[in-house]
Design an enzyme around this catalytic site. Structure first.
Site, PDB file in Angstrom:
ATOM      1  N   THR A   1       0.010   5.290  -2.699  1.00 25.55           N
ATOM      2  CA  THR A   1      -1.430   6.658  -2.164  1.00 25.55           C
ATOM      3  C   THR A   1      -1.080   6.711  -0.727  1.00 25.55           C
ATOM      4  OG1 THR A   1      -2.756   5.774  -1.977  1.00 25.55           O
ATOM      5  CG2 THR A   1      -1.624   6.249  -4.384  1.00 25.55           C
ATOM      6  N   GLY A   2      -2.060   7.894  -0.148  1.00 27.20           N
ATOM      7  CA  GLY A   2      -2.533   8.081   1.416  1.00 27.20           C
ATOM      8  C   GLY A   2      -1.139   7.743   2.434  1.00 27.20           C
ATOM      9  N   ILE A   3      -1.403   7.139   3.512  1.00 27.96           N
ATOM     10  CA  ILE A   3      -0.444   6.971   4.708  1.00 27.96           C
ATOM     11  C   ILE A   3       0.453   6.432   3.909  1.00 27.96           C
ATOM     12  CG2 ILE A   3      -0.482   5.448   6.464  1.00 27.96           C
ATOM     13  CD1 ILE A   3      -3.521   6.738   7.328  1.00 27.96           C
TER      14      ILE A   3
ATOM     15  N   TYR B   1     -15.071  -3.526   7.161  1.00 28.80           N
ATOM     16  CA  TYR B   1     -14.529  -2.762   7.044  1.00 28.80           C
ATOM     17  C   TYR B   1     -14.008  -2.955   8.396  1.00 28.80           C
ATOM     18  CZ  TYR B   1     -11.215   0.996   7.073  1.00 28.80           C
ATOM     19  OH  TYR B   1      -9.757   2.148   7.556  1.00 28.80           O
TER      20      TYR B   1
ATOM     21  N   GLY C   1      -4.858  -1.127   1.882  1.00 28.20           N
ATOM     22  CA  GLY C   1      -6.502  -1.864   2.529  1.00 28.20           C
ATOM     23  C   GLY C   1      -7.608  -1.134   0.975  1.00 28.20           C
TER      24      GLY C   1
ATOM     25  N   LEU D   1      -3.506  -8.238  -3.813  1.00 24.19           N
ATOM     26  CA  LEU D   1      -3.127  -8.966  -2.946  1.00 24.19           C
ATOM     27  C   LEU D   1      -4.576  -9.365  -2.080  1.00 24.19           C
ATOM     28  CD1 LEU D   1      -1.152  -6.808  -0.640  1.00 24.19           C
ATOM     29  CD2 LEU D   1      -0.304  -8.258  -1.815  1.00 24.19           C
TER      30      LEU D   1
ATOM     31  N   GLY E   1       0.930  -0.979  -0.121  1.00 22.33           N
ATOM     32  CA  GLY E   1       0.132  -0.190   0.117  1.00 22.33           C
ATOM     33  C   GLY E   1       0.589   1.522  -0.297  1.00 22.33           C
TER      34      GLY E   1
HETATM   35  P1  NAD Z   1      -5.073   5.164  -0.409  1.00 21.93           P
HETATM   36  O1  NAD Z   1      -6.577   4.635  -1.240  1.00 21.93           O
HETATM   37  O2  NAD Z   1      -4.536   6.170  -0.010  1.00 21.93           O
HETATM   38  O3  NAD Z   1      -3.538   3.983   0.578  1.00 21.93           O
HETATM   39  C1  NAD Z   1      -4.186   2.571  -0.080  1.00 21.93           C
HETATM   40  C2  NAD Z   1      -3.260   1.860  -0.517  1.00 21.93           C
HETATM   41  O4  NAD Z   1      -3.697   0.522  -0.843  1.00 21.93           O
HETATM   42  C3  NAD Z   1      -3.182   1.886  -2.058  1.00 21.93           C
HETATM   43  O5  NAD Z   1      -2.094   2.411  -2.303  1.00 21.93           O
HETATM   44  C4  NAD Z   1      -3.695   0.976  -2.673  1.00 21.93           C
HETATM   45  O6  NAD Z   1      -3.377   0.640  -4.135  1.00 21.93           O
HETATM   46  C5  NAD Z   1      -3.530  -0.153  -1.791  1.00 21.93           C
HETATM   47  N1  NAD Z   1      -4.691  -0.730  -2.396  1.00 21.93           N
HETATM   48  C6  NAD Z   1      -5.661  -1.572  -2.065  1.00 21.93           C
HETATM   49  N2  NAD Z   1      -5.946  -2.643  -2.823  1.00 21.93           N
HETATM   50  C7  NAD Z   1      -5.131  -3.482  -3.146  1.00 21.93           C
HETATM   51  C8  NAD Z   1      -4.919  -4.265  -3.668  1.00 21.93           C
HETATM   52  N3  NAD Z   1      -5.634  -5.820  -3.963  1.00 21.93           N
HETATM   53  N4  NAD Z   1      -3.482  -4.961  -3.838  1.00 21.93           N
HETATM   54  C9  NAD Z   1      -2.422  -4.845  -2.871  1.00 21.93           C
HETATM   55  N5  NAD Z   1      -2.431  -3.276  -2.827  1.00 21.93           N
HETATM   56  C10 NAD Z   1      -3.857  -2.561  -2.921  1.00 21.93           C
HETATM   57  O7  NAD Z   1      -6.068   4.515   1.877  1.00 21.93           O
HETATM   58  P2  NAD Z   1      -5.410   4.621   3.736  1.00 21.93           P
HETATM   59  O8  NAD Z   1      -6.280   5.797   3.894  1.00 21.93           O
HETATM   60  O9  NAD Z   1      -3.798   5.557   2.956  1.00 21.93           O
HETATM   61  O10 NAD Z   1      -5.133   3.470   3.745  1.00 21.93           O
HETATM   62  C11 NAD Z   1      -4.017   3.379   4.097  1.00 21.93           C
HETATM   63  C12 NAD Z   1      -4.489   2.037   5.223  1.00 21.93           C
HETATM   64  O11 NAD Z   1      -4.925   2.983   6.446  1.00 21.93           O
HETATM   65  C13 NAD Z   1      -5.407   0.776   4.865  1.00 21.93           C
HETATM   66  O12 NAD Z   1      -5.501  -0.320   5.554  1.00 21.93           O
HETATM   67  C14 NAD Z   1      -6.917   2.384   6.308  1.00 21.93           C
HETATM   68  O13 NAD Z   1      -7.792   1.193   6.131  1.00 21.93           O
HETATM   69  C15 NAD Z   1      -5.914   2.352   6.892  1.00 21.93           C
HETATM   70  N6  NAD Z   1      -6.517   3.301   7.511  1.00 21.93           N
HETATM   71  C16 NAD Z   1      -7.181   4.983   7.005  1.00 21.93           C
HETATM   72  C17 NAD Z   1      -7.962   5.731   7.373  1.00 21.93           C
HETATM   73  C18 NAD Z   1      -8.072   7.004   6.955  1.00 21.93           C
HETATM   74  O14 NAD Z   1      -8.906   7.410   7.009  1.00 21.93           O
HETATM   75  N7  NAD Z   1      -7.588   7.465   6.355  1.00 21.93           N
HETATM   76  C19 NAD Z   1      -8.080   5.964   8.983  1.00 21.93           C
HETATM   77  C20 NAD Z   1      -7.925   4.093   9.596  1.00 21.93           C
HETATM   78  C21 NAD Z   1      -7.600   3.573   8.997  1.00 21.93           C
END
Ligand code: NAD
Length: 253
Positions: free
Chosen positions: A11-13, A149, A71, A42, A8
């Site tokens: 993007t994002g975190i 979720y 995620g 995945l 992951g």
């Molecule tokens: P995001 O969508 O920016 O990042 C998710 C990453 O997972 C992306 O790079 C995406 O390409 C990758 N991904 C998705 N499906 C996939 C797959 N089938 N195979 C491989 N890679 C895959 O989201 P985020 O908010 O940065 O989330 C990162 C983590 O933080 C996640 O586990 C999410 O559940 C958790 N989280 C996020 C928040 C929030 O508010 N954003 C809060 C709590 C927890």
């Protein structure tokens, strides 16, 4: 220089953490469905195999850490949420445990502050923990995305806690971070949802210490949890949520 693998990181975190680790001079092997060193879906057995084989080839001398960050949001199809958020995270961690143990490293799972919103004895949580992915996926028909979720993150957190002792003996420090609402492509999908968008916006406005986080604020803490400064942090669920969990569950910790 440390060597980390993560899922992951596109993007994002995950992208914020990948950048911070790279800026600090570390090597990061990124697995993602979109872009990275290893492209893998995945949600599938074949994708997990590609990911594990690829990381093992690139990090034959061991890993200082593995971060399971990939995620999907509550608005994704429920089977995909269960597969990626729980089963892929656990399978990747287990498949890289020996490489992390070689360096007395860290496995950091990404849970959520939504995990406490569902009970441990919920059938979905128990089904995840029973480790039968196909049976779990077959049982999801009546569940909504929010339950799956939160349940996937609850199960991930419990799985982490249950494995702390055995993994410590194997040289792996196991922890989870539990972010609160953070502005990423994942939350953008939820904001755009006609049913969940307003709920999510109100939740963001209720955060005691400001509003929604930026990804870098979560990555800062993850980077600390991976570092030698956090060497005695083991089995912890680190809420990074601006006080939301304390607001909702003040008497529980
Ligand atoms: P995001 O969508 O920016 O990042 C998710 C990453 O997972 C992306 O790079 C995406 O390409 C990758 N991904 C998705 N499906 C996939 C797959 N089938 N195979 C491989 N890679 C895959 O989201 P985020 O908010 O940065 O989330 C990162 C983590 O933080 C996640 O586990 C999410 O559940 C958790 N989280 C996020 C928040 C929030 O508010 N954003 C809060 C709590 C927890």
């Amino acid at each position: 220089m440390k060597v980390y693998a993560m899922t992951g990181g596109a993007t994002g975190i995950g992208a914020a953490l990948r950048q911070q680790l790279a800026d600090a001079g570390h090597r990061v092997i990124s697995v993602d469905i979109r872009e990275g060193d290893i492209i893998a879906d995945l949600s599938t057995a074949a994708g997990r195999e590609t990911a594990l084989t690829g990381v093992r080839e690139l990090a034959a001398d061991g890993l200082d850490g593995f971060i399971a960050c990939a995620g999907l949001p509550p608005v994704a199809p429920v089977q995909l949420i269960a597969s990626v958020n729980y089963f892929a995270a656990v399978e990747m961690a287990a498949g890289l445990k020996d490489l992390v143990g070689m360096r007395r490293g860290t496995v950091l799972l990404v849970a959520s502050n939504s995990a406490p919103m569902i009970e441990n004895d919920h059938p979905f949580v128990q089904s995840c923990l029973a480790a039968d992915e196909q049976a779990t996926l077959a049982s999801l028909a009546d569940l909504n995305g929010q339950s799956v979720y939160a349940g996937s993150k609850r199960a991930l957190t419990v799985w982490m806690r249950r494995n702390v002792v055995a993994w410590a003996k194997a040289g792996v420090r196991l922890n989870a971070v539990a972010p609160g609402i953070t502005l990423t492509p994942l939350t953008a999908q939820v904001f755009a949802d006609p049913e969940l968008g307003d709920v999510m916006r109100q939740f963001g406005e209720s955060v005691p210490w400001g509003e929604a986080a930026q990804p870098g604020q979560i990555a800062n803490v993850m980077r600390f949890m991976l570092s030698e400064e956090a060497d005695f942090v083991c089995g912890s669920v680190f809420f990074v949520d601006g006080g939301s969990d304390a607001m909702l569950r003040s008497d529980q910790f």
